[in-house]
Design a protein around this motif. Sequence first.
Motif, PDB file in Angstrom:
ATOM      1  N   ALA A  75      -4.511   6.570  10.291  1.00 34.24           N
ATOM      2  CA  ALA A  75      -3.942   8.016  10.974  1.00 34.24           C
ATOM      3  C   ALA A  75      -2.744   8.238   9.914  1.00 34.24           C
ATOM      4  CB  ALA A  75      -2.921   6.782  11.575  1.00 34.24           C
ATOM      5  N   ILE A  76      -2.204   8.110   8.893  1.00 35.15           N
ATOM      6  CA  ILE A  76      -1.208   8.418   8.031  1.00 35.15           C
ATOM      7  C   ILE A  76      -1.907   9.623   7.162  1.00 35.15           C
ATOM      8  CG2 ILE A  76      -1.196   6.600   5.860  1.00 35.15           C
ATOM      9  CD1 ILE A  76       2.119   8.020   8.629  1.00 35.15           C
ATOM     10  N   ILE A 125       0.565  -2.695   1.985  1.00 37.88           N
ATOM     11  CA  ILE A 125       1.285  -3.165   3.856  1.00 37.88           C
ATOM     12  C   ILE A 125       0.526  -3.839   4.140  1.00 37.88           C
ATOM     13  CG2 ILE A 125       2.315  -2.282   5.847  1.00 37.88           C
ATOM     14  CD1 ILE A 125       3.572  -0.117   4.115  1.00 37.88           C
ATOM     15  N   VAL A 126      -0.488  -3.813   4.568  1.00 39.74           N
ATOM     16  CA  VAL A 126      -2.073  -3.953   4.945  1.00 39.74           C
ATOM     17  C   VAL A 126      -1.807  -6.518   4.494  1.00 39.74           C
ATOM     18  CG1 VAL A 126      -3.781  -4.526   6.200  1.00 39.74           C
ATOM     19  CG2 VAL A 126      -2.732  -1.889   6.640  1.00 39.74           C
ATOM     20  N   ASN A 127      -1.768  -6.280   2.766  1.00 40.58           N
ATOM     21  CA  ASN A 127      -2.378  -7.123   2.121  1.00 40.58           C
ATOM     22  C   ASN A 127      -0.804  -8.178   2.711  1.00 40.58           C
ATOM     23  OD1 ASN A 127      -4.935  -6.776   1.138  1.00 40.58           O
ATOM     24  ND2 ASN A 127      -4.169  -6.228  -0.807  1.00 40.58           N
ATOM     25  N   MET A 169       2.881   1.818  11.524  1.00 43.78           N
ATOM     26  CA  MET A 169       4.584   1.852  12.325  1.00 43.78           C
ATOM     27  C   MET A 169       5.279   2.048  10.991  1.00 43.78           C
ATOM     28  SD  MET A 169       4.985  -0.058  15.597  1.00 43.78           S
ATOM     29  CE  MET A 169       6.598   0.149  15.744  1.00 43.78           C
ATOM     30  N   ILE A 170       4.949   0.906  10.054  1.00 40.06           N
ATOM     31  CA  ILE A 170       5.925   0.656   8.615  1.00 40.06           C
ATOM     32  C   ILE A 170       5.417   2.083   7.753  1.00 40.06           C
ATOM     33  CG2 ILE A 170       6.101  -0.613   6.649  1.00 40.06           C
ATOM     34  CD1 ILE A 170       5.342  -3.002   8.277  1.00 40.06           C
ATOM     35  N   PHE A 216       6.973  10.688   6.253  1.00 45.62           N
ATOM     36  CA  PHE A 216       8.424  10.994   6.708  1.00 45.62           C
ATOM     37  C   PHE A 216       9.630  11.276   6.339  1.00 45.62           C
ATOM     38  CE2 PHE A 216       4.306  10.947   9.955  1.00 45.62           C
ATOM     39  CZ  PHE A 216       4.332  12.273   9.858  1.00 45.62           C
ATOM     40  N   GLY A 217      10.013   9.495   6.308  1.00 38.42           N
ATOM     41  CA  GLY A 217      11.445   9.378   6.059  1.00 38.42           C
ATOM     42  C   GLY A 217      11.940   9.773   4.537  1.00 38.42           C
TER      43      GLY A 217
END
Length: 369
Positions: free
Chosen positions: A100-101, A126-128, A154-155, A161-162
Amino acid sequence: MKFADIKKHIMTGISFLIPMIVMAGITGAIQKAYSWSGVPLSDPTIGGLNYSGYSILKISDYMHMLGEMNSNGFNWAYAFLCAGIAFSIADRPGIVPGFAIGYYAGGPTKTGFVGAMIMGFVVGYIVNWMKSWKLPKALAGLMPVLIIPLLGTMIATFLFFGILMKPLSMLMLAFQGWIESLAEGSLFVVGAVIGACMGFDMGGPLNKTASMAANALYADMPDGIGGYAESAKIIGGMTEGLGVGLAALIAPKKFTEAERNTAYTAIPMGLCFITEGVLPFAADDPLRFIPCSMVGAAVASGLAMAWGVGTPASHGGILVMPLSNKPLMWVIALVIGSVITGVSYAFFKKEPSPEDNKEEEIVDLDIDI
C-alpha cells in the motif's frame, strides 16, 4: 542489524520487483512498436465508464490496454519492492502495508526506489513490533487480517507523507533542474551526466530523475537537444544489462551459475531498456559493478549527445533505434558503452568462493488463503 540481513531483505525486495519491471517494460515496447507501424491506437473508454468500449475484435483496443499495463506497471513495481522487503523482515503480515505505501513511492510522490526501499524496512519493523503485542485471544485472531494491515498502513502512511516524502521529492526535483541547466553547455557533459545517473542506481531515484530531465528537455526542444537527451537516456539505460551479460560471457568462471543465468537474462532486458535486470549485481557487488556501469553508460550517453543522435521516443530500447536520425551512430554508442562496462566488470569482479557456488536456497513464496 547486520549488513548480511540488510542485503538479504533488499535482495528479496528486488526479486519481487524485477518480474513486474519486465512485464511493464516489454508490454510498453510491444505497444510502441505497434503504434509506430502507423495504425492509430483506440481508446476503449466510452461514456465515462472505464474500458466499457473494449472490443475483443479490435487489436488497437488490446494494444491500448498493453500501454496501460506499461504505465501502471512501473508504479506497481515500487509497491512490489516495498512489499518484498517488508515480507522478508516481517513475513506475510508485512505484504499488505508494504504494498500500500510502496505504490506511492513511485509516480505519485517521485521518491522512487529509495523511498520504496526505506519504507520497506520501516513497514517491516513496524509489523514486527506489532506482532509482539500481547492481545486477548478474542483479538489475536484479528491481528493478521485486520489489525496489522490497517494499523500498519496507517502508521506507515503517517511516517512517509509526514517525514520522508517532502525532503526526498525536493532533492530529486532540484537534481532534475540541475541536469536541465547543463543543456546550455557541452553536449557530451550533459549526456555523460544522464548516462552516469542511469548507471548508478538502475531504476532508482537518480536514474528516474535523469530520465525525467531528459523527458523535460525533449518537451522543450524535441528537434534538438531534447531528442539527443532521449537517446542518451535510452542508450545509457541499456548498457548495464548488455555489459553484465558480456562480462559473464568473457569471464564465466567469475560468476556463479545463478549469476550467469541472471546476467544472460539481463541482455534481452537491456535491449528493451529495462535497467533493473542488473540490480542483483548492484546490490551484491556495488563497489565493483556500479563504477563499471556508470563509466560505460556515461561514455555511451555522452557520445550519443555529442554526435547529435536524436530519438523521438521516451522508451522502447532497441525498437526505437530505427526511428533515430542517426541509427548507425546510435548502435555504435551503445556498443562502445556496453563493451566498456562488460570488459571492466569482467576484469574487476572477484571469483566466487566455493561456498558461493553452492546451490542457492529456493524460498517458497506461495501464499495460502
